[in-house]
Design a protein around this motif. Structure first.
Motif, PDB file in Angstrom:
ATOM      1  N   LYS A   1       0.872  -1.263   0.091  1.00  0.00           N
ATOM      2  CA  LYS A   1      -0.098  -0.046  -0.094  1.00  0.00           C
ATOM      3  C   LYS A   1       0.920   1.317   0.106  1.00  0.00           C
ATOM      4  CE  LYS A   1      -3.600   2.270   2.762  1.00  0.00           C
ATOM      5  NZ  LYS A   1      -4.608   2.117   3.968  1.00  0.00           N
ATOM      6  N   GLN A   2       2.013   1.311   0.852  1.00  0.00           N
ATOM      7  CA  GLN A   2       2.817   2.512   0.891  1.00  0.00           C
ATOM      8  C   GLN A   2       3.649   2.505  -0.515  1.00  0.00           C
ATOM      9  OE1 GLN A   2       5.387   2.368   4.384  1.00  0.00           O
ATOM     10  NE2 GLN A   2       6.092   4.340   3.954  1.00  0.00           N
ATOM     11  N   LEU A   3       4.013   1.537  -1.080  1.00  0.00           N
ATOM     12  CA  LEU A   3       4.703   1.809  -2.148  1.00  0.00           C
ATOM     13  C   LEU A   3       3.654   2.215  -3.321  1.00  0.00           C
ATOM     14  CD1 LEU A   3       7.020  -1.297  -2.504  1.00  0.00           C
ATOM     15  CD2 LEU A   3       7.981   0.784  -2.130  1.00  0.00           C
ATOM     16  N   ARG A   4       2.447   1.731  -3.358  1.00  0.00           N
ATOM     17  CA  ARG A   4       1.633   2.379  -4.417  1.00  0.00           C
ATOM     18  C   ARG A   4       1.306   3.550  -4.127  1.00  0.00           C
ATOM     19  NH1 ARG A   4      -1.427  -1.912  -4.485  1.00  0.00           N
ATOM     20  NH2 ARG A   4      -0.747  -2.657  -6.348  1.00  0.00           N
ATOM     21  N   ALA A   5       1.240   4.240  -2.857  1.00  0.00           N
ATOM     22  CA  ALA A   5       0.926   5.458  -2.712  1.00  0.00           C
ATOM     23  C   ALA A   5       2.089   6.385  -2.717  1.00  0.00           C
ATOM     24  CB  ALA A   5       0.357   5.561  -1.444  1.00  0.00           C
ATOM     25  N   GLU A   6       3.153   5.967  -2.646  1.00  0.00           N
ATOM     26  CA  GLU A   6       4.490   6.872  -2.477  1.00  0.00           C
ATOM     27  C   GLU A   6       5.407   6.761  -3.345  1.00  0.00           C
ATOM     28  OE1 GLU A   6       6.013   7.210   1.560  1.00  0.00           O
ATOM     29  OE2 GLU A   6       3.959   6.703   2.325  1.00  0.00           O
ATOM     30  N   GLY A   7       5.341   5.541  -4.252  1.00  0.00           N
ATOM     31  CA  GLY A   7       6.529   5.415  -5.214  1.00  0.00           C
ATOM     32  C   GLY A   7       7.617   4.805  -4.772  1.00  0.00           C
ATOM     33  N   PRO A   8       8.793   4.543  -5.432  1.00  0.00           N
ATOM     34  CA  PRO A   8      10.008   3.979  -5.062  1.00  0.00           C
ATOM     35  C   PRO A   8      10.472   4.609  -3.681  1.00  0.00           C
ATOM     36  CG  PRO A   8      10.242   4.634  -7.391  1.00  0.00           C
ATOM     37  CD  PRO A   8       8.891   5.190  -6.843  1.00  0.00           C
ATOM     38  N   LEU A   9      10.678   3.516  -2.786  1.00  0.00           N
ATOM     39  CA  LEU A   9      11.321   3.613  -1.414  1.00  0.00           C
ATOM     40  C   LEU A   9      12.191   2.566  -0.911  1.00  0.00           C
ATOM     41  CD1 LEU A   9       7.778   4.118   0.244  1.00  0.00           C
ATOM     42  CD2 LEU A   9       9.232   5.941  -0.363  1.00  0.00           C
ATOM     43  N   THR A  10      13.301   3.201  -0.116  1.00  0.00           N
ATOM     44  CA  THR A  10      14.101   2.211   0.569  1.00  0.00           C
ATOM     45  C   THR A  10      13.457   1.710   1.797  1.00  0.00           C
ATOM     46  OG1 THR A  10      14.886   3.813   2.083  1.00  0.00           O
ATOM     47  CG2 THR A  10      16.271   3.749  -0.167  1.00  0.00           C
ATOM     48  N   ALA A  11      14.074   0.509   2.506  1.00  0.00           N
ATOM     49  CA  ALA A  11      13.486  -0.201   3.538  1.00  0.00           C
ATOM     50  C   ALA A  11      13.556   0.920   4.714  1.00  0.00           C
ATOM     51  CB  ALA A  11      14.340  -1.234   3.942  1.00  0.00           C
ATOM     52  N   THR A  12      14.354   1.826   4.820  1.00  0.00           N
ATOM     53  CA  THR A  12      14.441   2.778   5.870  1.00  0.00           C
ATOM     54  C   THR A  12      13.177   3.932   5.510  1.00  0.00           C
ATOM     55  OG1 THR A  12      16.920   2.989   5.988  1.00  0.00           O
ATOM     56  CG2 THR A  12      15.613   4.749   6.842  1.00  0.00           C
ATOM     57  N   GLU A  13      13.045   4.258   4.254  1.00  0.00           N
ATOM     58  CA  GLU A  13      11.597   5.048   4.180  1.00  0.00           C
ATOM     59  C   GLU A  13      10.558   4.306   4.435  1.00  0.00           C
ATOM     60  OE1 GLU A  13      13.623   7.762   0.798  1.00  0.00           O
ATOM     61  OE2 GLU A  13      12.884   6.010   0.256  1.00  0.00           O
ATOM     62  N   LEU A  14      10.251   2.724   4.183  1.00  0.00           N
ATOM     63  CA  LEU A  14       9.043   2.125   4.497  1.00  0.00           C
ATOM     64  C   LEU A  14       8.951   1.879   6.123  1.00  0.00           C
ATOM     65  CD1 LEU A  14       9.643  -0.542   1.706  1.00  0.00           C
ATOM     66  CD2 LEU A  14       7.611   1.054   1.912  1.00  0.00           C
ATOM     67  N   GLY A  15       9.788   2.367   6.814  1.00  0.00           N
ATOM     68  CA  GLY A  15       9.558   2.283   8.198  1.00  0.00           C
ATOM     69  C   GLY A  15      10.589   1.614   9.127  1.00  0.00           C
ATOM     70  N   GLY A  16      11.737   1.520   8.163  1.00  0.00           N
ATOM     71  CA  GLY A  16      13.007   1.128   9.204  1.00  0.00           C
ATOM     72  C   GLY A  16      13.586  -0.192   8.598  1.00  0.00           C
ATOM     73  N   ALA A  17      14.663  -0.235   8.605  1.00  0.00           N
ATOM     74  CA  ALA A  17      15.354  -1.820   7.879  1.00  0.00           C
ATOM     75  C   ALA A  17      15.613  -2.583   9.039  1.00  0.00           C
ATOM     76  CB  ALA A  17      16.490  -1.664   7.158  1.00  0.00           C
ATOM     77  N   LYS A  18      15.938  -1.814  10.342  1.00  0.00           N
ATOM     78  CA  LYS A  18      16.385  -2.959  11.498  1.00  0.00           C
ATOM     79  C   LYS A  18      15.818  -3.057  12.427  1.00  0.00           C
ATOM     80  CE  LYS A  18      20.681  -3.616   9.644  1.00  0.00           C
ATOM     81  NZ  LYS A  18      21.248  -4.878   9.589  1.00  0.00           N
ATOM     82  N   ASN A  19      15.780  -4.027  13.413  1.00  0.00           N
ATOM     83  CA  ASN A  19      15.074  -4.216  14.513  1.00  0.00           C
ATOM     84  C   ASN A  19      15.864  -5.164  15.423  1.00  0.00           C
ATOM     85  OD1 ASN A  19      12.645  -4.722  16.007  1.00  0.00           O
ATOM     86  ND2 ASN A  19      11.825  -6.219  14.742  1.00  0.00           N
ATOM     87  N   LYS A  20      15.390  -5.563  16.527  1.00  0.00           N
ATOM     88  CA  LYS A  20      16.079  -6.306  17.538  1.00  0.00           C
ATOM     89  C   LYS A  20      15.664  -7.676  17.594  1.00  0.00           C
ATOM     90  CE  LYS A  20      17.381  -2.516  20.691  1.00  0.00           C
ATOM     91  NZ  LYS A  20      17.700  -1.912  22.057  1.00  0.00           N
ATOM     92  N   GLY A  21      14.592  -8.060  16.556  1.00  0.00           N
ATOM     93  CA  GLY A  21      14.174  -9.503  16.495  1.00  0.00           C
ATOM     94  C   GLY A  21      15.029 -10.276  15.730  1.00  0.00           C
ATOM     95  N   GLU A  22      14.311 -11.273  15.164  1.00  0.00           N
ATOM     96  CA  GLU A  22      15.154 -12.326  14.469  1.00  0.00           C
ATOM     97  C   GLU A  22      15.685 -11.998  13.121  1.00  0.00           C
ATOM     98  OE1 GLU A  22      12.940 -16.061  14.466  1.00  0.00           O
ATOM     99  OE2 GLU A  22      11.658 -15.406  16.491  1.00  0.00           O
ATOM    100  N   TRP A  23      16.155 -12.843  12.237  1.00  0.00           N
ATOM    101  CA  TRP A  23      16.276 -12.791  10.682  1.00  0.00           C
ATOM    102  C   TRP A  23      17.164 -11.591  10.557  1.00  0.00           C
ATOM    103  CZ3 TRP A  23      12.736 -12.446   5.994  1.00  0.00           C
ATOM    104  CH2 TRP A  23      13.553 -13.416   5.007  1.00  0.00           C
ATOM    105  N   TRP A  24      18.392 -11.531  11.002  1.00  0.00           N
ATOM    106  CA  TRP A  24      19.491 -10.687  10.428  1.00  0.00           C
ATOM    107  C   TRP A  24      19.018  -9.297  11.287  1.00  0.00           C
ATOM    108  CZ3 TRP A  24      17.861 -13.100   6.031  1.00  0.00           C
ATOM    109  CH2 TRP A  24      18.625 -14.273   5.555  1.00  0.00           C
ATOM    110  N   ASP A  25      18.126  -9.263  12.068  1.00  0.00           N
ATOM    111  CA  ASP A  25      17.748  -8.277  12.785  1.00  0.00           C
ATOM    112  C   ASP A  25      16.998  -7.135  12.007  1.00  0.00           C
ATOM    113  OD1 ASP A  25      18.580  -8.891  15.208  1.00  0.00           O
ATOM    114  OD2 ASP A  25      20.708  -7.741  15.191  1.00  0.00           O
ATOM    115  N   TRP A  26      16.257  -7.655  10.881  1.00  0.00           N
ATOM    116  CA  TRP A  26      15.505  -6.971   9.948  1.00  0.00           C
ATOM    117  C   TRP A  26      14.153  -6.481  10.527  1.00  0.00           C
ATOM    118  CZ3 TRP A  26      15.483  -9.885   4.707  1.00  0.00           C
ATOM    119  CH2 TRP A  26      16.554  -9.717   4.011  1.00  0.00           C
ATOM    120  N   SER A  27      13.688  -5.251  10.362  1.00  0.00           N
ATOM    121  CA  SER A  27      12.365  -4.992  10.856  1.00  0.00           C
ATOM    122  C   SER A  27      11.146  -5.706   9.905  1.00  0.00           C
ATOM    123  CB  SER A  27      11.996  -3.602  10.637  1.00  0.00           C
ATOM    124  OG  SER A  27      12.076  -3.159   9.486  1.00  0.00           O
ATOM    125  N   GLU A  28      10.080  -5.718  10.623  1.00  0.00           N
ATOM    126  CA  GLU A  28       8.851  -6.266   9.956  1.00  0.00           C
ATOM    127  C   GLU A  28       8.704  -5.871   8.556  1.00  0.00           C
ATOM    128  OE1 GLU A  28       4.767  -6.046  11.655  1.00  0.00           O
ATOM    129  OE2 GLU A  28       4.835  -8.341  11.521  1.00  0.00           O
TER     130      GLU A  28
END
Length: 393
Positions: A136-163
């Motif tokens: 939905k966000q890509l459709r509305a805003e156009g090309p984006l990085t993971a940071t612009e989509l809400g952040g790339a990093k997290n303290k969770g699993e899988w390379w600390d990627w955010s959801e």
């Protein structure tokens, strides 16, 4: 080299090649023998190779910049990026690894997108809501990085990627999202429906047709190769190669000293490879040498990327780049930059005859990255230090 027959459906060798003929065929197929195609430029190199591998390491330059440089000479680094990422000429996807691929090959990776969509398990649970939000966000805003989509990093699993990062990467593998460029080494994502030309945006080809096309493309890019060489080019399974090679159009050949079945691009067998050899430094991720067993078989040269080897155990250096000259691999050098000086931290030469080619390659590379001096710190064997320094002077 014997005359070229019509490709047959069985795997009986139809053509006999000497080891030297196979080496020269491979060099020509990869763009290192004969006049470089400067009119087609970087985009021509990409189409010819079919895949240019990406990697995070940057010493002289990033690997995807070094690939066209090795074949065309000192092409501008900004034009290299523009050639890949403007006017929808390419996309990034999983091939040999993370690779830049010609846009026209999008339909032929449908088999891989389908496989990802049917994958029963993932390393990370993901809610439908998170996935839908990214789309939905890509459709509305156009090309984006993971940071612009809400952040790339997290303290969770899988390379600390955010959801959101997990969601957009999954959408990338499914083919609903495309990486349309790298910005500061970050992927820039867009919807496939917007980024891929309409005539290419489909998964209509069945798995067999996709595999047949990729096996043929790999054979053309390599010139000649074994089952493992050709399958590994786009990371196909051996059984996938076996299922389609008879229909791929590649010709079964026997290569002196290889000791295993091989196949060649029929066009590569039409005329003996002739022309000027490139003298250049190669990225360890260059498709000429990215498969170690093939490099040893063709060039008698053992090379290992030591970037991930602990420093005390490194033999040749962090990012040792093989030296190609006269169609042979004559040594390697671990480069670094110190201001406007290109530093050869460790130059390892196979023979004294490699001194001149190494000096030429270092001088050309220095000019390409904006350095006006070359400094040599260590040479193996040590007695070639003075001759190499003199040749550079």
């Amino acid at each position: 080299m014997t005359s070229v027959p019509t490709p047959a459906a069985d795997t009986a060798p139809e053509v006999g090649l000497s080891a030297d003929e196979a080496r020269r065929i491979a060099l020509r197929a990869q763009g290192f023998l004969g006049a470089p195609d400067r009119r087609s430029g970087v985009r021509g190199v990409l189409r010819h190779l079919g895949a240019v591998q990406l990697d995070t390491i940057s010493v002289l330059a990033r690997s995807h910049e070094l690939i066209p440089y090795a074949r065309l000479g000192a092409v501008g680094r900004k034009p290299v990026e523009e050639a890949y990422w403007t006017q929808t000429h390419a996309f990034e996807y999983w091939s040999h690894a993370a690779c830049i691929l010609p846009i026209e090959e999008w339909p032929h990776f449908a088999f891989r997108r389908r496989a990802y969509r049917s994958r029963p398990q993932w390393h990370h649970e993901l809610s439908d809501a998170a996935y839908d939000q990214v789309i939905k966000q890509l459709r509305a805003e156009g090309p984006l990085t993971a940071t612009e989509l809400g952040g790339a990093k997290n303290k969770g699993e899988w390379w600390d990627w955010s959801e959101s990062k997990v969601a957009v990467e999954r959408a990338l593998m499914y083919g609903e999202v495309v990486c349309v460029e790298r910005r500061g080494w970050k992927r820039v994502y867009d919807l496939a429906e917007r980024a891929i030309p309409g005539e290419l945006l489909h998964d209509d080809l069945d798995d067999r047709e996709c595999l047949r096309r990729l096996v043929r493309l790999a054979g053309e890019a390599l010139g000649v190769g074994t089952r493992s060489d050709i399958a590994d080019y786009h990371r196909l399974k051996a059984e996938q190669f076996d299922a389609v090679v008879a229909d791929s159009g590649l010709v079964p050949v026997e290569v002196e000293g290889w000791g295993k079945p091989a196949w060649a691009d029929p066009a590569a067998l039409q005329s003996p490879p002739r022309g000027r050899h490139r003298t250049t430094l190669l990225s360890p991720f260059d498709s000429l040498i990215w498969e170690r067993a093939r490099t040893e078989r063709i060039f008698g040269f053992t090379h290992r990327l030591e970037a991930y080897v602990p420093r005390p155990k490194r033999v040749y250096g962090y990012f040792a780049m093989p030296l190609l000259a006269g169609g042979r691999l004559l040594g390697r050098v671990d480069p670094a930059r110190d201001g406007r000086t290109l530093v050869a931290r460790h130059a390892s030469l196979e023979t004294p005859k490699a001194v001149g080619p190494m000096a030429k390659a270092l001088t050309e590379a220095a000019g390409w990255v904006g350095c006006d001096q070359v400094r040599v710190e260590r040479v193996t064997p040590a007695e070639l230090h003075a001759p190499l320094t003199a040749a550079l002077g």
